[in-house]
Design an enzyme around this catalytic site. Structure first.
Site, short mmCIF file in Angstrom:
data_model
loop_
_atom_site.label_atom_id
_atom_site.label_comp_id
_atom_site.label_asym_id
_atom_site.label_seq_id
_atom_site.Cartn_x
_atom_site.Cartn_y
_atom_site.Cartn_z
N ASN A 8 0.87 -1.17 0.00
CA ASN A 8 0.00 0.00 0.00
C ASN A 8 0.92 1.23 0.00
O ASN A 8 1.53 1.55 1.01
CB ASN A 8 -0.88 -0.04 1.26
CG ASN A 8 -1.87 1.10 1.30
OD1 ASN A 8 -1.82 2.03 0.50
ND2 ASN A 8 -2.77 1.04 2.27
N LYS A 15 3.37 0.61 3.05
CA LYS A 15 2.89 -0.35 4.05
C LYS A 15 2.96 -1.73 3.40
O LYS A 15 2.63 -1.86 2.21
CB LYS A 15 1.42 -0.02 4.30
CG LYS A 15 0.89 -0.21 5.68
CD LYS A 15 -0.54 0.33 5.68
CE LYS A 15 -1.28 0.12 6.94
NZ LYS A 15 -2.67 0.60 6.84
N ARG A 91 -2.70 -1.91 -3.34
CA ARG A 91 -3.89 -1.08 -3.13
C ARG A 91 -3.78 0.15 -4.04
O ARG A 91 -2.80 0.88 -3.99
CB ARG A 91 -3.98 -0.62 -1.67
CG ARG A 91 -5.08 0.39 -1.50
CD ARG A 91 -5.24 0.81 -0.06
NE ARG A 91 -6.18 1.91 -0.01
CZ ARG A 91 -5.88 3.15 0.38
NH1 ARG A 91 -4.68 3.45 0.78
NH2 ARG A 91 -6.79 4.09 0.37
N HIS A 180 -12.72 3.86 0.37
CA HIS A 180 -12.72 2.86 1.47
C HIS A 180 -13.53 1.62 1.08
O HIS A 180 -14.04 0.90 1.94
CB HIS A 180 -13.36 3.43 2.77
CG HIS A 180 -12.70 4.65 3.31
ND1 HIS A 180 -13.40 5.74 3.76
CD2 HIS A 180 -11.39 4.95 3.49
CE1 HIS A 180 -12.56 6.67 4.19
NE2 HIS A 180 -11.34 6.22 4.04
N HIS A 205 -17.15 3.46 8.37
CA HIS A 205 -15.69 3.39 8.43
C HIS A 205 -15.22 4.72 9.01
O HIS A 205 -15.23 5.74 8.33
CB HIS A 205 -15.12 3.17 7.01
CG HIS A 205 -13.63 3.19 6.94
ND1 HIS A 205 -12.87 2.05 6.76
CD2 HIS A 205 -12.75 4.20 7.04
CE1 HIS A 205 -11.59 2.37 6.75
NE2 HIS A 205 -11.48 3.67 6.91
N LEU A 206 -14.85 4.70 10.29
CA LEU A 206 -14.50 5.94 10.98
C LEU A 206 -13.03 5.88 11.38
O LEU A 206 -12.68 5.30 12.41
CB LEU A 206 -15.39 6.13 12.22
CG LEU A 206 -16.91 6.02 11.97
CD1 LEU A 206 -17.68 6.12 13.29
CD2 LEU A 206 -17.39 7.09 11.00
N GLY A 207 -12.17 6.43 10.54
CA GLY A 207 -10.74 6.52 10.84
C GLY A 207 -10.36 7.98 10.74
O GLY A 207 -11.21 8.85 10.93
N GLY A 209 -9.64 9.34 7.97
CA GLY A 209 -10.62 9.59 6.91
C GLY A 209 -11.88 8.82 7.33
O GLY A 209 -11.79 7.91 8.15
N ARG A 238 -10.11 16.64 7.22
CA ARG A 238 -10.88 16.98 6.02
C ARG A 238 -12.26 17.47 6.42
O ARG A 238 -12.82 17.04 7.41
CB ARG A 238 -11.00 15.76 5.11
CG ARG A 238 -9.66 15.30 4.57
CD ARG A 238 -9.83 14.13 3.64
NE ARG A 238 -9.00 13.01 4.04
CZ ARG A 238 -9.23 11.75 3.69
NH1 ARG A 238 -10.27 11.44 2.94
NH2 ARG A 238 -8.44 10.79 4.09
N ASP A 280 -6.27 13.94 16.02
CA ASP A 280 -6.40 12.58 16.53
C ASP A 280 -7.62 12.53 17.46
O ASP A 280 -7.71 13.29 18.42
CB ASP A 280 -5.13 12.20 17.30
CG ASP A 280 -5.10 10.71 17.63
OD1 ASP A 280 -6.07 10.22 18.25
OD2 ASP A 280 -4.13 10.04 17.24
N ARG A 282 -8.45 10.65 19.73
CA ARG A 282 -8.19 10.40 21.15
C ARG A 282 -7.97 11.71 21.91
O ARG A 282 -8.44 11.89 23.03
CB ARG A 282 -6.97 9.50 21.33
CG ARG A 282 -7.29 8.05 21.03
CD ARG A 282 -6.05 7.22 20.87
NE ARG A 282 -5.37 7.53 19.63
CZ ARG A 282 -4.50 6.73 19.04
NH1 ARG A 282 -4.18 5.60 19.59
NH2 ARG A 282 -3.94 7.08 17.90
N GLU A 381 -8.37 -4.54 5.23
CA GLU A 381 -8.31 -4.30 3.78
C GLU A 381 -7.21 -5.12 3.11
O GLU A 381 -7.37 -5.61 2.01
CB GLU A 381 -8.08 -2.80 3.52
CG GLU A 381 -9.27 -1.96 3.94
CD GLU A 381 -8.92 -0.51 4.25
OE1 GLU A 381 -8.45 -0.24 5.36
OE2 GLU A 381 -9.13 0.34 3.37
P1 ADP Z 1 -6.46 5.97 8.63
O1 ADP Z 1 -6.21 4.57 8.16
O2 ADP Z 1 -7.48 6.71 7.82
O3 ADP Z 1 -5.23 6.76 8.91
P2 ADP Z 1 -7.29 4.76 11.10
O4 ADP Z 1 -8.34 3.80 10.74
O5 ADP Z 1 -5.95 4.26 11.48
O6 ADP Z 1 -7.20 5.90 10.01
O7 ADP Z 1 -7.86 5.64 12.32
C1 ADP Z 1 -7.13 6.69 12.90
C2 ADP Z 1 -8.02 7.29 13.97
O8 ADP Z 1 -8.38 6.26 14.89
C3 ADP Z 1 -7.36 8.39 14.78
O9 ADP Z 1 -8.24 9.50 14.90
C4 ADP Z 1 -7.18 7.75 16.14
O10 ADP Z 1 -7.38 8.68 17.15
C5 ADP Z 1 -8.26 6.72 16.20
N1 ADP Z 1 -7.84 5.65 17.09
C6 ADP Z 1 -6.88 4.75 16.89
N2 ADP Z 1 -6.73 3.96 17.98
C7 ADP Z 1 -7.61 4.41 18.90
C8 ADP Z 1 -7.94 4.03 20.23
N3 ADP Z 1 -7.30 3.02 20.82
N4 ADP Z 1 -8.93 4.72 20.86
C9 ADP Z 1 -9.59 5.72 20.23
N5 ADP Z 1 -9.31 6.13 18.98
C10 ADP Z 1 -8.34 5.48 18.33
#
Ligand code: ADP
Length: 394
Positions: A8, A15, A91, A180, A205-207, A209, A238, A280, A282, A381
């Site tokens: 990736n 990756k 990917r 995604h 899908h909450l990352g 992105g 974003r 982030d 967190r 993925e």
């Molecule tokens: P991407 O692949 O789009 O970079 P990810 O799926 O890795 O995104 O998600 C990143 C997000 O997930 C960050 O906002 C991070 O704060 C949150 N995250 C990752 N681990 C934790 C956790 N243990 N507790 C809460 N949020 C988390």
């Protein structure tokens, strides 16, 4: 046994994961990440499954050099020879309308694959870097491309067409593609194994992105990301949905260039902007819980955007059997899941607070009498890319 490498590529990152397949059973052998490729202070991580992660500081001027270092690490541990590699899966960010599923990369289609990446203005070319490095280093190993957009190619016209002048679609290919896709596909497939009665599914899908998808009988019928990765729900940096005239107004009234606004919409918006500098989730959560007003606003906007799309997709699906949370935040934030589910009480959603109190597990987190089932399913993925690569090169 077949060994499949999954790559990736980003503009300065690579990756990788190495899988072994034996009679359709897969096993992850090793994984890692090269970062800061070509920009100095590069690092490479390497982790054999069930062992500690190792991290190296290395000179990685380009993706070819990174791949060579990855090969050295694999050869010292999980591979005896590079001849053991059966195929490599990549990917790709965009498949356009041409690639509706994964495909073997050939002399005939590589130009089309490259062209599809050009629909992603800034980052598109980066997706080709792993393919190009492989072609130089091991040109005889079959390579497969998996596309982030492919799963959404089943969307009907009313979902993917923008109401723009027609040539914007027919000539310039501007439409909703969605992203995604591999993740939405994986978690919906896993859910169907766990809950065969689920026909109408909403996957979140909450990352950093994020996107939400409406899935009917295994097919994507609408999704919140569109022509680029900036629409839909609020994201880490974003903006999510904004009025289409906002970028034009900023350019004209503040004398900014298209590139500057592009950068702003991708890197300076979302949770980061609203919380006062925290992308982030967190960090945003910690401040939210401590009562920081900016973090509360950021989190409220984020949750509002999520429940708005869930509501929209209940309408699109004509009901919903299950909602799935996945990716970094969806898998790991009980607080976010609780806040979202509280707002879905009108659908008959009842969260089991005890079941929800966990991170990173595949689990049903709604109560037995919840009308809509709520699941957490960690995404994978790379496994889908490895499986597609295995099947296409079998
Ligand atoms: P991407 O692949 O789009 O970079 P990810 O799926 O890795 O995104 O998600 C990143 C997000 O997930 C960050 O906002 C991070 O704060 C949150 N995250 C990752 N681990 C934790 C956790 N243990 N507790 C809460 N949020 C988390």
């Amino acid at each position: 046994m077949k060994k499949i490498l999954v790559l990736n590529s980003g503009s300065s990152s690579l990756k990788y994961r190495l899988f072994a397949f034996d009679n359709n059973q897969s096993q992850l052998l090793a994984k890692g990440l090269a970062e800061r490729i070509g920009i100095g202070n590069s690092t490479l991580t390497f982790q054999i499954t069930n062992q500690d992660k190792q991290k190296f500081a290395l000179d990685l001027p380009n993706h070819e050099a990174a791949l060579q270092e990855i090969f050295k690490l694999l050869l010292g541990s999980v591979l005896n020879s590079l001849d053991e590699l059966s195929a490599v899966g990549h990917r790709l960010g965009h498949g356009g309308e041409t690639f509706k599923q994964s495909t073997i990369i050939t002399q005939d289609n590589i130009a089309q694959i490259r062209e599809a990446q050009e629909l992603l203005p800034l980052h598109g070319k980066a997706f080709m870097l792993g393919i190009e490095a492989m072609q130089k280093l091991l040109p005889n190993i079959p390579q497969v491309a998996t596309f982030d957009t492919a799963f959404h190619q089943t969307m009907p016209k009313e979902a993917f067409l923008y109401a723009l002048p027609q040539e914007q679609y027919t000539k310039h290919k501007i439409r909703r593609y969605g992203f995604h896709g591999t993740s939405h596909y994986y978690v919906s497939r896993e859910l169907q194994k766990l809950m065969p009665s689920a026909h109408k599914i909403i996957t979140c899908h909450l990352g950093s992105g994020g996107s939400i998808t409406a899935i009917k009988d295994g097919k994507s019928i609408d999704t919140s990301l569109g022509f680029t990765g900036t629409s839909g729900i609020t994201m880490g940096t974003r903006c999510g949905d904004i009025d289409g005239f906002v970028p034009l107004y900023i350019m004209q009234s503040q004398n900014k260039t298209a590139d500057e606004v592009h950068l702003m919409l991708n890197k300076e918006c979302g949770l980061y902007a609203l919380s006062g500098g925290y992308s982030d989730s967190r960090d945003v959560e910690d401040r939210y819980l401590a009562g920081d007003p900016q973090a509360i606003t950021a989190y409220d906007v984020y949750i509002h955007s999520i429940i708005k799309y869930i509501g929209a997709y209940v309408a699109v699906l004509g009901g919903v059997d299950a909602i799935v949370f996945t990716a970094g935040i969806g898998e790991n934030s009980p607080l976010l899941r609780q806040k979202v589910c509280e707002k879905l009480a009108y659908l008959g959603v009842k969260l089991d607070l005890q079941a929800n109190d966990m991170k990173g597990q595949t689990k049903e987190i709604s109560t037995p009498d919840s009308k809509v089932k709520i699941w957490v399913i960690p995404t994978d993925e790379e496994l889908v890319i490895a499986e597609d690569t295995y099947k296409l090169t079998a």
